[in-house]
Structure formats: C-alpha cells, structure tokens
Scaffold this motif. Sequence first.
Motif: not given
Lengths: 108, 117
Positions: A83-103
Amino acid sequence: GIQVEQSPPDLILQEGANSTLRCNFSDSVNNLQWFHQNPWGQLINLFYIPSGTKQNGRLSATTVATERYSLLYISSSQTTDSGVYFCAVVVGTYKYIFGTGTRLKVLA
Amino acid sequence: GAVVSQHPSRVICKSGTSVKIECRSLDFQATTMFWYRQFPKQSLMLMATSNEGSKATYEQGVEKDKFLINHASLTLSTLTVTSAHPEDSSFYICSARPWDRANSPLHFGNGTRLTVT
C-alpha cells in the motif's frame, strides 16, 4: 509553507524482508502521524509520534524533531503491508500536511 | 472509539450536477472537521477547515463557490461539489478530532470516490 518529503517514493520487497521509510520536514511541527493507505483508500493510523520511539508489533517509528525527520520501520514484511505509507506533520491548530508518500509492494 | 463515518463511499454523477458528501463523527463531538482531496497516485491535499456554526476556512486555490461546506452540528459536516465537472473527479476524505481531548490525533473517514462523467 512547510515541505514534507518521503523516501523512497517506491519500494519493492520480498516477503520477510525489513525496510525503513523516511519522512523529512522543513520546519518545526507540533506533532507527526504515520498512516498506511490500503488499496481501497482507507487511511489506517499507525503512529502518533511527536518525538521518541514507539513500537506496535512488527512496526516501529522514531521521530527526531530537532533534526526534522521521522523513520518508520517495518520488520518481517508481509504481503498485507503493501500500500502507500504517508507521514503527516501537524502545524498550527491540527492542520495536517501530508508527505509525498512511499508506495510499498511486498511480493510473496 | 473516535469513529468518523463518511457517506457515500462511491458516487458517479453527470457533469453539471451537484453532489453532497457527509462526514459524521459517530461517538464524539467535533467543533472542527477537515476536508482533503486526493488525486490518483498523489498525496492528500487539505481543501478546507470546517467550523461548527461558522464559515469554513478554505486553502489557497480552492474555490469556495465550487466546494460548499456546511458544519451545522457538532457531529456533521457536509461537502457539496457544485456544478461538477470531470476534473472534479477525485477521492475526498474528511477527518475530525474530539473537541475535548487535547493532543488527540485526527480520525479519518473511509473516503468518497467521486466520478463525474
């Protein structure tokens, strides 16, 4: 804005092999989360890890916030890990920014 | 606990029609919910933040009149894609967190796959 890069973009493993996925981020973050997205699109939460190391079965994660990276370790990989693995960082008030992913594809 | 339900899971509509997607928090209340969009083989992009009882906050480049968001209660947010076109075909995912649990992670719905013909 903050950049979140993951490596490698694609990975093929033989069943039973180990792997390390990396997530680099360009600025300080409040938290970080790892997900596995299955073939149906469902996001499975793996770890919520602002710093330090956590383990859950064959998976573990380490975040070094001061150096702006996180690692996801998969040991004894199984075909169901594909599948695809994503990391997501949390900035501000629970705003998630997702990474580019690893398939990831695990071959039987 | 902390289950987010999204409906429908899949929808096909004709160009020019509108489609409504629902996001419900089943066992918690959420003052804020988030809507993401994912194109094939790409990452998730935040579209907007849905705020209970007030206007949504849209990310740069997202058309407010195209993607109408309503957060009428503490357990329901809706995204309406108005006058849909084929380029709106995508995977839409919502997320939410319990308002009263500090440092709780976001919980994600299972997504809605929209196809506009």
